[in-house]
Design an enzyme around this catalytic site. Structure first.
Site, short mmCIF file in Angstrom:
data_model
loop_
_atom_site.label_atom_id
_atom_site.label_comp_id
_atom_site.label_asym_id
_atom_site.label_seq_id
_atom_site.Cartn_x
_atom_site.Cartn_y
_atom_site.Cartn_z
N HIS A 42 0.80 -1.23 0.00
CA HIS A 42 0.00 0.00 0.00
C HIS A 42 0.83 1.28 0.00
CE1 HIS A 42 -3.88 -1.95 0.33
NE2 HIS A 42 -3.47 -2.66 1.35
N GLU A 145 -7.79 -12.69 4.69
CA GLU A 145 -8.59 -11.46 4.62
C GLU A 145 -9.72 -11.57 3.61
OE1 GLU A 145 -5.88 -8.31 3.72
OE2 GLU A 145 -4.73 -9.51 2.30
N ASP A 171 -9.87 -5.76 5.02
CA ASP A 171 -10.28 -6.43 3.79
C ASP A 171 -11.26 -7.55 4.08
OD1 ASP A 171 -8.97 -4.79 2.06
OD2 ASP A 171 -7.28 -6.11 1.71
#
Length: 243
Positions: A42, A145, A171
Site C-alpha cells: 500500500h 482477509e 479487507d
C-alpha cells in the site's frame, strides 16, 4: 537478523512502515520494537528503497518483514535476496496459494533461483550450503482477509513452510460486505483464524490500530501484533503537541 526462527508463543510487537526513509527504521529499532513491516503493498517502495531499508534494519538488529504487493516469483525473490527477515503476504485464499507461495521462497523442493551474491547470502561469504539452509527457513506469514481465506484457513495453516496466519480485518470486512473491522462477523472470523493458527503450531497475528487493542486480541490467541504505522505514530505525536 535471523531469518530461520520465528517465535510463535511470545507476544511480538511491530508496526507498518509506509515511508521510504531508513532513519525511521533506525528509530524503531532503537525504540526496542520486536520487528517492523515495510508495506510495499500500500505504499510506494521500489527495490532500491527496500534495499536501503533492509540495510538500516540490519544496522539496529531489527527484523524487517516486507508486505509484498503480489505473489509473483520475481517479487518474492527480490525481497528475500535483499535480506528481508520474512514476508507478510496479502490475500492468501487457498492451500494452493500457500503452497505456491512457499515454493517461491524455497530453494530445495521449491522454485526460488539461487545466487550467492545478494545480501541474504552475505555477498558470497556464506557459501551455498549455508545460504540454501537460511533461505529454506524464510518466515512466511499468510494474510487471511477474505471469506475464501477463512474457509481454507485450516488447510493453509497446515501447509509445510507457512509460519503463521495474519488476520487482515479491514479487507475481511469488505469481503463480508461490511465497512467495520469490528463488525461481529469479522471478530468471530478473527477468533476462528487465530485459533486455527495456534492449534497448528503457527504464529497467530493481527493488525490493530491502537496498542490498547492488544490485550483484547491477545485473549483471542494473537501473539504477533502489527500496531498502526510510522505515519499514524507521527500523526498521534503531532496531535499530542497541538493538544
Amino acid at each position: 537478523m535471523s531469518t530461520s526462527t520465528h517465535d510463535t508463543s511470545t507476544r511480538q510487537i511491530g508496526t507498518f512502515v509506509k515511508t521510504g526513509a531508513p532513519q525511521i527504521i533506525e528509530i524503531l529499532g532503537g525504540a526496542g520494537l520486536h520487528f517492523a513491516v515495510v508495506d510495499a503493498e500500500h505504499a510506494p517502495f521500489d527495490r532500491a528503497t527496500l534495499d536501503v531499508m533492509v540495510i538500516a534494519a540490519r544496522s539496529v538488529n531489527l527484523p524487517l518483514f516486507v508486505r509484498i504487493p503480489d505473489m509473483s516469483a520475481a517479487t518474492i525473490q527480490s525481497a528475500l535476496d535483499l535480506g528481508a527477515s520474512g514476508l507478510l503476504v496479502p490475500h492468501v485464499d487457498s492451500a494452493d496459494d500457500a503452497r505456491t507461495l512457499v515454493a517461491r521462497t524455497r530453494f530445495i523442493d521449491g522454485e526460488r533461483g539461487f545466487s550467492s551474491s545478494p545480501r541474504f547470502a552475505g555477498y558470497g561469504a556464506m557459501g551455498m550450503q549455508k545460504a540454501v539452509a537460511a533461505g529454506n527457513g524464510t518466515v512466511v506469514m499468510c494474510q487471511i482477509e477474505s471469506r475464501a481465506g477463512c474457509a481454507a484457513a485450516h488447510e493453509i495453516a497446515n501447509v509445510d513452510g507457512v509460519s503463521g496466519l495474519f488476520v487482515g480485518r479491514a479487507d475481511l470486512a469488505l469481503s463480508f460486505g461490511l465497512t467495520s473491522a469490528r463488525a461481529p462477523e469479522v471478530m468471530q472470523a478473527t477468533v476462528q483464524v487465530l485459533d486455527i493458527a495456534r492449534r497448528a503450531g503457527k504464529t497467530p497475528g493481527v493488525a490493530v490500530g491502537e496498542v490498547d487493542e492488544c490485550a483484547e486480541f491477545q485473549q483471542m490467541g494473537a501473539t504477533w501484533f502489527v500496531i498502526g504505522s510510522d505515519q499514524s505514530l507521527l500523526r498521534k505525536g503531532a496531535l499530542t503537541l497541538m493538544a
